[in-house]
Every structure is written in C-alpha cells, then in structure tokens.
Design a protein around this motif. Structure first.
Motif, PDB file in Angstrom:
ATOM      1  N   SER A   1       0.902  -1.302   0.021  1.00 37.14           N
ATOM      2  CA  SER A   1       0.025   0.121   0.004  1.00 37.14           C
ATOM      3  C   SER A   1       0.698   1.268  -0.014  1.00 37.14           C
ATOM      4  CB  SER A   1      -0.899  -0.006   1.301  1.00 37.14           C
ATOM      5  OG  SER A   1      -1.976  -1.095   1.089  1.00 37.14           O
ATOM      6  N   PHE A   2       2.092   1.418   0.737  1.00 37.05           N
ATOM      7  CA  PHE A   2       2.850   2.294   0.640  1.00 37.05           C
ATOM      8  C   PHE A   2       3.387   2.687  -0.654  1.00 37.05           C
ATOM      9  CE2 PHE A   2       4.804   1.140   5.262  1.00 37.05           C
ATOM     10  CZ  PHE A   2       3.604   1.468   5.801  1.00 37.05           C
TER      11      PHE A   2
ATOM     12  N   LEU B   1      -4.823   0.007   3.496  1.00 41.09           N
ATOM     13  CA  LEU B   1      -5.333  -0.402   2.228  1.00 41.09           C
ATOM     14  C   LEU B   1      -6.535   1.016   1.553  1.00 41.09           C
ATOM     15  CD1 LEU B   1      -5.705  -1.990  -0.409  1.00 41.09           C
ATOM     16  CD2 LEU B   1      -7.337  -3.302   0.876  1.00 41.09           C
ATOM     17  N   LEU B   2      -7.177   1.509   2.663  1.00 42.99           N
ATOM     18  CA  LEU B   2      -7.972   2.449   2.438  1.00 42.99           C
ATOM     19  C   LEU B   2      -7.194   4.001   2.040  1.00 42.99           C
ATOM     20  CD1 LEU B   2     -10.603   2.196   4.987  1.00 42.99           C
ATOM     21  CD2 LEU B   2     -11.143   2.334   2.613  1.00 42.99           C
ATOM     22  N   VAL B   3      -5.964   4.234   2.389  1.00 44.86           N
ATOM     23  CA  VAL B   3      -5.310   5.159   2.008  1.00 44.86           C
ATOM     24  C   VAL B   3      -4.634   5.066   0.649  1.00 44.86           C
ATOM     25  CG1 VAL B   3      -2.771   6.400   2.451  1.00 44.86           C
ATOM     26  CG2 VAL B   3      -4.413   5.927   4.474  1.00 44.86           C
TER      27      VAL B   3
ATOM     28  N   VAL C   1      -7.503   7.174  10.387  1.00 44.45           N
ATOM     29  CA  VAL C   1      -7.033   7.580   8.944  1.00 44.45           C
ATOM     30  C   VAL C   1      -7.974   6.867   7.977  1.00 44.45           C
ATOM     31  CG1 VAL C   1      -5.126   7.353   7.277  1.00 44.45           C
ATOM     32  CG2 VAL C   1      -4.617   8.167   9.632  1.00 44.45           C
ATOM     33  N   GLY C   2      -7.996   5.514   8.122  1.00 43.42           N
ATOM     34  CA  GLY C   2      -8.719   4.601   7.110  1.00 43.42           C
ATOM     35  C   GLY C   2     -10.307   5.062   7.195  1.00 43.42           C
ATOM     36  N   LEU C   3     -10.958   5.340   8.257  1.00 42.87           N
ATOM     37  CA  LEU C   3     -12.237   5.896   8.246  1.00 42.87           C
ATOM     38  C   LEU C   3     -12.235   7.101   7.691  1.00 42.87           C
ATOM     39  CD1 LEU C   3     -14.050   4.710  11.702  1.00 42.87           C
ATOM     40  CD2 LEU C   3     -14.015   3.866   9.374  1.00 42.87           C
TER      41      LEU C   3
END
Length: 613
Positions: free
Chosen positions: A278-279, A357-359, A421-423
């Motif tokens: 993801s990064f 993953l959401l980022v 961060v994800g939310l």
C-alpha cells in the motif's frame, strides 16, 4: 571467503523476479521463476553451499559501475593490469504494444544476459556457473547439449547456460575461459527451464528492447524536483519489486539478510505485505504511475475475493503462504543464523492494514479523478463497507502493531491512528460520489462519528504527561518512531506542541545522529538491531510539516547520501559502522525516499502533501 557487504549488491530484474550482482560481477542471488520462488543462486547467504554465476578476471585491479540512464540495465567497468572491460547485466523484457488495460505491460523472457565487452587492452578470465536448486537443498546435475549449451537440473527445476565461448561441464557446474582484445566481447545467457533454446543469438535485440522498455517507463515519471535522479532510481527499484503476472508488489528482493549482527532477526520479505505494498502504491501515484497502482488493486481483487471481508496481512504471489521453516544447512550472511523461509508474522493481528489499504485506494482514486476502471469501480461499495466495518469492529482490540512484535499484543497508538486515517479516507471516498452509490448518508455519518471517537481516544490515551510524548501504546513509557508516521497521515497536528515534544523525545531516546531506531524495548529477540532507515525519513516529513524546511532538506540530503554507490538501500543501517543491514533492496525505504522528495517539493502547503510513510 568473506561475505561481501550488503551495499556491494546491485539489482536487475524483469518484473517477475530479480537478481543481485556484486561489485566484482558475481551473481549471488536469483529466485526463479518469481520473487518468492526457490533460489537457484544464493551465495548471498552461504558462499560455500550457495550457488553463483561468477566472473573471474585475471589481475583485477578496480571496479566502478552505473545503471544506464533511466533503466535497470547494469554496467560494471572492470580494470585489470592489462586492460579494461564493461560487463552489461540485464534481464530481457519488451514492452507490449499496445499495453493492455490490465495485466503485464511487458513480456519478460525468463533470462539473465551477461555481456562482457573489452574496451581497451587485453583481458582474460573465465565464467563459472554453479546453480544450487531449491535453496541448495537439491543436488545439481549438469550435462552438455548438442548446441554447446549446458543443462542444469535439480529439485524438479532446470536452468540452461549458453555462451559465445565453449563451456565445459564439471561437477554440478560449468566453466568457460576467454581472452579478449579491444572491441571483442563474450555473451553468457542463463535461461530458466529446460525447454527451448537459451537465445544466445537474440542478445542484441533483447538489449535494445529492454533499454526501450525502461526508458519509456522512466519517461512517464512526473516528478520534476531537485532530486530527480534519486527519485527515479527509487521508482525503478520499486518497479523491479512488482510481479507483473499477478500485480503484486513484494517488500524486498531477498530473504535472510540480518537486521542485527550477531542476532536472530533474519526474515523472508519476498511476499506481498499489505502495508508495504500500500505504501508503494502511494509512491507510484505520487510519480504519475497510476497503472502500477491499479495493477495492485487487480492483485487484491484476485488474492482476496471476499473484497476486504477477510483481508490478510501478507500474501504469496500465488497460492498459500508457506510455513516459516529454518534452512539450517545455510550458514547465513556473515554466519548470522537462522535463515528463515516463509514468515510466521503472516498469522499476526495487525489492524492498521485496513487503514493502509484505504489510504492507497483513496490516493489512487484521487489521481484518476474518482473515475477508475470498471473492474475497480464495480466493487467499491463492498470494499468500503467491509474495510470500514472491520475498523469499527476491532478499534478496541490489541494487536501486534507495525513492527510485528512477537510478544503480547498491545493497544498500539500507531494502529489506532491508522484506524482513524482509514475511516477518514472511507468518508472522503464515499463523499466523492454525489449519487450515494458508494455509501448511504447515514452510513457515512456513522463512519464520521466513529472516526471522531477513535481520534479523541488515542489523543487522550496515547499521551504520557510524565514523559512528555506520545508513546507506543496506551499507558506505556516506550517510545515508538511509528508515531511520527501517524503525523504524516494527519492523525496528529504536525504543528502542535505535543507533536514537537514527541519529536524531541524520539530524537533523544531513539536517535543515533541522523538515524532512528524503531524502538528500544526488549522484544524477546537476540541482538541489537540496526536503525530503521524509513524512520529517519519520517522525521524529514515531520520537520517539513512543522515548517522547518531547511532542516528537513538538509537531513533528507544526508540520508540519501547513505545509500550505496547506485542509490540502493536495504532496510536498516548500522549506526556504528554505517553498513546496510536487512533485506535489499527494500521497498519500504525507497518508497519513503520518493514520498519525502515529493513532500519537500510542496513547500507551499505541507499539510496537504501526499500520503506518506
């Protein structure tokens, strides 16, 4: 024979696998046919038991090397007492025309090509090819073929070697001597498998196509800042860590290289870590490589058909993760055992991956103006609902955290911050769709309320007033460099006095000059691990956010200078010796280089700089 420093190694590859080549031209690491496949050359981990493809020159006096500009084609200039040669190493790949909407953008040949060209004088020496299949657990049989090539077999695998000079067969090996004058050359081709010809007559065409492939790819980099060559080399390295057939992105090219000498911190990083991949997606997007980001989403679509319902911490490039086993027959780099195959951390609870993953998804969707390909868009409602639902379900649970601690689970601050961060990303993705197809208004409102509650909790519970810092976990006195990363994701206000105090405490207790240790607690493992290179780059980002641009720039430049002569980084740096430690090249580090170069270029609005690590 003494093991070479980790910084001695360069990397080549074909977006299926990679090979590591030492400064003197010794090819000491290669897994075929993919990154996490069995190693056929692994002198990197045992110079006696592990196979290698060695170039031996008579009277060698000096070496220098470079990559051809904008490529992963390695050129090593070797000087002897009587002349000078250039060794050209590459793995052939040709760009697909046209590039399909999904799938590999090129066609790899499954070859390693080694061309030696005499530039002046006369040079003599020999090639020695000695594969050791299945991590040197299988015996190697070598037989000569009618066309002059050598066929190696072992452990159910096979490899061919063909050269423009005669090769003779020894016990599980092949050798070929040469004497070159100015302008003369010798080619050596290694081919995976037993079928077909090695392709010695195609070297020139392969070299041209491979250079075209990499130059075209490099030419699409959108970064135009002052560190262009540094950023591009890191981007090319990350591209090598992709696996084009599946779309996966592995954390590093190697296994078993130690984080502490002596110690037992030796792990296998040739898998798709949700966090690391993801990064890397954010780094690709920051440079305009949206297709690579979309390809990782393709990997996730195939690897996780539950669409986020059963997200794993890590994945093999195909099939199940192997059990962690010890390769006790291998001595290990500089005798540092055990050499581990597989990774037991695959069973850990690391809840920050939902946020990671959401980022990546949010960053990609922003890059394509929230108009992704149909195969991504069709499943977005389910993915958002599953990932956000997981976050709300686990927000009060302890976990092992980003550092994969193998002791008791904790209420880790970094994890809680990444849940927020994800939310927050889920809300922003959902609000991008005015038709409310991605999430209903009441669902979005619930995510917002939950995010606000999580944020309030970790701000209150994560602060240690006596220490004057945010700590690793609730009620702890342990400092954690990962807190700096949470600042980069806006989970904390980078201008706040508490963040400034935390940055000071982290520097005091975890710092080693410009470098940072991840933590200093007793983690139950042997040896003192080296400093974690990405953490030092996180400090660059925190300084930039705080408006300390000159300090951030100076630190960034000093850190970049710690790479090897080709700009490559392993995972860690020994604070006392300056030597590279851990697996190499490490995507985690190169992604941090890219994102912080981009961040430094955005001097006008650091608070809204790209997703980073």
């Amino acid at each position: 024979m003494t093991d070479r420093p980790i910084a001695d190694y360069a990397v080549i590859g074909d977006t299926c696998t990679t090979a590591l080549i030492a400064r003197d031209g010794s090819l000491d690491w290669l897994c075929w046919p993919r990154h996490d496949g069995p190693a056929v050359f692994l002198a990197l981990l045992d110079r006696d038991a592990g196979g290698t493809c060695r170039l031996v020159l008579d009277g060698l006096t000096g070496t220098e090397r470079r990559y051809r500009p904008g490529t992963n084609i390695l050129e090593t200039i070797l000087t002897t007492r009587t002349g000078r040669v250039t060794l050209i190493d590459f793995m052939p790949i040709a760009r697909h025309e046209p590039v399909p909407e999904e799938g590999p953008d090129g066609h790899p040949e499954g070859r390693v090509v080694r061309r030696l060209v005499c530039e002046s004088g006369t040079v003599s020496g020999h090639w020695r090819v000695r594969p050791t299949f299945d991590y040197a657990r299988a015996a190697t049989e070598a037989t000569g073929q009618a066309d002059g090539s050598i066929l190696f077999r072992g452990g159910g695998d096979a490899m061919q070697a063909a050269a423009s000079i005669p090769l003779t067969v020894g016990e599980g090996a092949a050798e070929g001597g040469f004497a070159l004058s100015d302008g003369e050359r010798v080619d050596l081709v290694l081919a995976h498998g037993a079928e077909g010809a090695a392709g010695l007559d195609r070297v020139e065409a392969w070299l041209s196509a491979t250079e075209d492939y990499w130059c075209e790819w490099s030419g699409r980099c959108t970064y135009r800042g002052p560190y262009h060559e540094t950023v591009l080399r890191s981007a090319l390295t990350l591209k090598l860590l992709t696996h084009a057939p599946s779309g996966g992105i592995v954390a590093a090219a190697t296994m078993g290289l130690p984080e502490a000498v002596p110690g037992n911190r030796n792990y296998d990083y040739r898998y798709v870590w949700m966090r690391d991949a993801s990064f890397t997606v954010t780094a690709f997007v920051n440079l305009g490589y949206d297709r690579e980001a979309a390809e990782f989403l393709r990997f996730m679509r195939d690897a996780d058909p539950s669409r986020g319902r059963h997200l794993q911490l890590m994945y093999a490039l195909g099939g199940p993760m192997p059990e962690e086993t010890l390769l006790d027959h291998l001595r290990g780099w500089r005798g540092t055992r055990p050499v581990r195959l597989g990774n037991a951390a695959s069973d850990q609870r690391q809840f920050d991956i939902y946020g990671e993953l959401l980022v990546a998804l949010h960053h990609y969707l922003e890059a394509v103006a929230f108009d992704p390909p149909v195969k991504v868009n069709d499943h977005l409602p389910e993915v958002l609902a599953h990932l956000a639902g997981h976050i709300m379900d686990v927000r009060h649970e302890p976990d092992h955290g980003i550092w994969e601690l193998r002791g008791p689970m904790r209420q880790i601050l970094h994890t809680k911050a990444m849940l927020w961060v994800g939310l927050d990303c889920a809300v922003q993705i959902a609000r991008s769709d005015s038709s409310h197809r991605l999430a209903a208004p009441d669902q979005i409102a619930r995510w917002e309320r939950e995010a606000e509650s999580i944020r309030a909790e970790y701000h209150a519970e994560g602060w240690n007033a006596d220490l004057g810092a945010y700590t690793m976990d609730y009620g702890s006195t342990d400092l954690d460099a990962a807190v700096l990363r949470a600042v980069l994701f806006r989970a904390f206000d980078g201008h706040s006095p508490r963040v400034a105090a935390t940055l000071d405490r982290v520097g005091e207790q975890l710092g080693a000059g410009d470098l940072l240790y991840r933590y200093r607690l007793d983690d139950g493992l042997e040896g003192q691990e080296a400093t974690f290179t990405a953490c030092a780059f996180w400090r660059v980002g925190c300084l930039a956010i705080a408006g300390r641009q000159d300090e951030a720039t100076a630190l960034f430049e000093r850190l970049v200078a710690r790479g090897n002569d080709l700009g490559l980084f392993a995972e860690e740096i020994d604070a006392e010796t300056g030597e590279q430690r851990g697996n190499v090249p490490q995507g985690f580090t190169h992604m941090a280089i890219i994102n912080h170069a981009v961040r430094l270029a955005q001097t006008q609005d650091t608070e809204r700089s790209p997703a980073d690590t």
